[in-house]
Design a protein around this motif. Structure first.
Motif, PDB file in Angstrom:
ATOM      1  N   GLY A 102      -5.319 -16.324 -10.485  1.00  0.00           N
ATOM      2  CA  GLY A 102      -4.980 -14.927 -11.064  1.00  0.00           C
ATOM      3  C   GLY A 102      -4.799 -13.743 -10.498  1.00  0.00           C
ATOM      4  O   GLY A 102      -4.516 -13.771  -9.411  1.00  0.00           O
ATOM      5  N   GLU A 103      -4.996 -12.653 -10.382  1.00  0.00           N
ATOM      6  CA  GLU A 103      -4.660 -11.331 -10.510  1.00  0.00           C
ATOM      7  C   GLU A 103      -5.534  -9.944 -10.076  1.00  0.00           C
ATOM      8  O   GLU A 103      -5.749 -10.185 -11.550  1.00  0.00           O
ATOM      9  CB  GLU A 103      -3.473 -10.938 -10.814  1.00  0.00           C
ATOM     10  CG  GLU A 103      -2.589 -11.402 -10.544  1.00  0.00           C
ATOM     11  CD  GLU A 103      -0.812 -11.140 -10.613  1.00  0.00           C
ATOM     12  OE1 GLU A 103       0.042 -10.848 -10.498  1.00  0.00           O
ATOM     13  OE2 GLU A 103      -0.831 -10.630 -12.169  1.00  0.00           O
ATOM     14  N   VAL A 104      -5.813  -9.642  -9.437  1.00  0.00           N
ATOM     15  CA  VAL A 104      -6.007  -8.200  -9.638  1.00  0.00           C
ATOM     16  C   VAL A 104      -5.166  -7.053  -9.669  1.00  0.00           C
ATOM     17  O   VAL A 104      -4.431  -7.021  -9.293  1.00  0.00           O
ATOM     18  CB  VAL A 104      -6.968  -7.725  -8.224  1.00  0.00           C
ATOM     19  CG1 VAL A 104      -7.487  -6.251  -8.500  1.00  0.00           C
ATOM     20  CG2 VAL A 104      -8.499  -8.524  -8.166  1.00  0.00           C
ATOM     21  N   VAL A 105      -5.034  -6.401 -10.773  1.00  0.00           N
ATOM     22  CA  VAL A 105      -4.143  -5.443 -11.311  1.00  0.00           C
ATOM     23  C   VAL A 105      -5.378  -3.983 -11.013  1.00  0.00           C
ATOM     24  O   VAL A 105      -5.823  -3.886 -11.413  1.00  0.00           O
ATOM     25  CB  VAL A 105      -3.969  -5.669 -13.117  1.00  0.00           C
ATOM     26  CG1 VAL A 105      -2.889  -4.645 -13.076  1.00  0.00           C
ATOM     27  CG2 VAL A 105      -3.628  -7.146 -13.339  1.00  0.00           C
ATOM     28  N   VAL A 106      -4.439  -3.498 -10.167  1.00  0.00           N
ATOM     29  CA  VAL A 106      -4.964  -2.230  -9.946  1.00  0.00           C
ATOM     30  C   VAL A 106      -4.136  -1.144 -10.429  1.00  0.00           C
ATOM     31  O   VAL A 106      -2.840  -0.821 -10.131  1.00  0.00           O
ATOM     32  CB  VAL A 106      -4.939  -1.919  -8.148  1.00  0.00           C
ATOM     33  CG1 VAL A 106      -5.635  -0.790  -7.770  1.00  0.00           C
ATOM     34  CG2 VAL A 106      -5.382  -2.658  -7.001  1.00  0.00           C
TER      35      VAL A 106
ATOM     36  N   ASP B 218      -7.333   3.776  -5.869  1.00  0.00           N
ATOM     37  CA  ASP B 218      -7.736   4.571  -4.484  1.00  0.00           C
ATOM     38  C   ASP B 218      -9.045   4.823  -4.685  1.00  0.00           C
ATOM     39  O   ASP B 218      -9.713   6.138  -4.381  1.00  0.00           O
ATOM     40  CB  ASP B 218      -6.629   5.808  -5.199  1.00  0.00           C
ATOM     41  CG  ASP B 218      -5.233   5.398  -5.056  1.00  0.00           C
ATOM     42  OD1 ASP B 218      -4.791   4.980  -4.585  1.00  0.00           O
ATOM     43  OD2 ASP B 218      -4.526   6.096  -5.883  1.00  0.00           O
ATOM     44  N   LYS B 219      -9.251   3.652  -5.387  1.00  0.00           N
ATOM     45  CA  LYS B 219     -11.400   4.001  -5.260  1.00  0.00           C
ATOM     46  C   LYS B 219     -11.781   2.789  -4.166  1.00  0.00           C
ATOM     47  O   LYS B 219     -11.694   1.172  -4.936  1.00  0.00           O
ATOM     48  CB  LYS B 219     -11.930   4.070  -6.407  1.00  0.00           C
ATOM     49  CG  LYS B 219     -11.235   5.512  -7.501  1.00  0.00           C
ATOM     50  CD  LYS B 219     -11.439   5.334  -8.383  1.00  0.00           C
ATOM     51  CE  LYS B 219     -11.836   6.588  -9.057  1.00  0.00           C
ATOM     52  NZ  LYS B 219     -12.241   6.367 -10.481  1.00  0.00           N
TER      53      LYS B 219
ATOM     54  N   LEU C 216      -6.793   0.311  -3.221  1.00  0.00           N
ATOM     55  CA  LEU C 216      -6.002   0.188  -2.883  1.00  0.00           C
ATOM     56  C   LEU C 216      -4.680   1.102  -3.993  1.00  0.00           C
ATOM     57  O   LEU C 216      -5.876   1.645  -4.767  1.00  0.00           O
ATOM     58  CB  LEU C 216      -6.227  -1.223  -3.634  1.00  0.00           C
ATOM     59  CG  LEU C 216      -7.076  -2.558  -3.666  1.00  0.00           C
ATOM     60  CD1 LEU C 216      -6.974  -3.753  -4.610  1.00  0.00           C
ATOM     61  CD2 LEU C 216      -5.999  -2.899  -2.132  1.00  0.00           C
ATOM     62  N   LYS C 217      -3.825   0.252  -2.974  1.00  0.00           N
ATOM     63  CA  LYS C 217      -3.147   1.467  -4.481  1.00  0.00           C
ATOM     64  C   LYS C 217      -2.684   0.474  -5.394  1.00  0.00           C
ATOM     65  O   LYS C 217      -2.622  -0.545  -5.208  1.00  0.00           O
ATOM     66  CB  LYS C 217      -1.229   1.782  -3.217  1.00  0.00           C
ATOM     67  CG  LYS C 217      -1.224   2.518  -2.337  1.00  0.00           C
ATOM     68  CD  LYS C 217      -1.881   3.848  -2.216  1.00  0.00           C
ATOM     69  CE  LYS C 217      -2.163   4.475  -1.025  1.00  0.00           C
ATOM     70  NZ  LYS C 217      -3.174   5.897  -1.609  1.00  0.00           N
TER      71      LYS C 217
ATOM     72  N   LYS D  49      -4.818 -13.563   0.234  1.00  0.00           N
ATOM     73  CA  LYS D  49      -3.893 -12.856   1.044  1.00  0.00           C
ATOM     74  C   LYS D  49      -4.158 -11.575   1.094  1.00  0.00           C
ATOM     75  O   LYS D  49      -4.534 -10.776   2.053  1.00  0.00           O
ATOM     76  CB  LYS D  49      -3.203 -13.489   1.918  1.00  0.00           C
ATOM     77  CG  LYS D  49      -3.220 -14.658   2.189  1.00  0.00           C
ATOM     78  CD  LYS D  49      -1.930 -15.263   2.416  1.00  0.00           C
ATOM     79  CE  LYS D  49      -2.182 -16.655   3.274  1.00  0.00           C
ATOM     80  NZ  LYS D  49      -2.585 -18.294   2.357  1.00  0.00           N
ATOM     81  N   PRO D  50      -3.903 -10.872   0.095  1.00  0.00           N
ATOM     82  CA  PRO D  50      -3.115  -9.642   0.135  1.00  0.00           C
ATOM     83  C   PRO D  50      -4.938  -8.879   0.095  1.00  0.00           C
ATOM     84  O   PRO D  50      -4.610  -7.641   0.365  1.00  0.00           O
ATOM     85  CB  PRO D  50      -2.775  -9.723  -1.196  1.00  0.00           C
ATOM     86  CG  PRO D  50      -2.603 -10.675  -1.876  1.00  0.00           C
ATOM     87  CD  PRO D  50      -3.489 -11.472  -0.810  1.00  0.00           C
TER      88      PRO D  50
END
Length: 107
Positions: free
Chosen positions: A102-106, A43-44, A84-85, A63-64
């Motif tokens: 890889g992945e961004v983990v929010v 959320d930032k 992002l949520k 893409k996300p």
């Protein structure tokens, strides 16, 4: 200074502080992202810096996250990420999809 001017200054100062996004860095080395799992605050808005330490270009694509950009060899690119949520948002290097992912983990 009158009360109106003081209130305006406080609003401007608050807006400037709220607009400052956290900055996160990913590096590309040997056609791999480090870290492969990047944690960012939910959320930032955020700033993402992708540093390509390889001698060849790599395309950072997600893409996300709505990002697609070639990062030239031995250079960097900066992206603004919307708030992002919580969740996982995959990314990859299109030129080396087998190793650059890889992945961004929010959270």
């Amino acid at each position: 200074m009158n009360r109106f001017a003081a209130a305006v200054l406080l609003l401007i100062a608050g807006a400037c502080g709220a607009a400052a996004a956290e900055s996160y860095t990913l590096t590309i080395k040997d056609h791999k992202f480090d870290p492969a799992e990047l944690k960012i605050a939910a959320d930032k808005p955020a700033t993402l810096v992708v540093k390509n330490l390889d001698g060849t270009p790599e395309e950072f694509e997600s893409k996300p996250l709505r990002i697609e950009k070639v990062v030239p060899a031995n250079s960097e690119a900066t992206f603004q990420i919307r708030a992002l949520k919580p969740g996982r948002y995959k990314f990859f290097g299109e030129f080396h999809e087998d190793s650059a992912k890889g992945e961004v983990v929010v959270e």
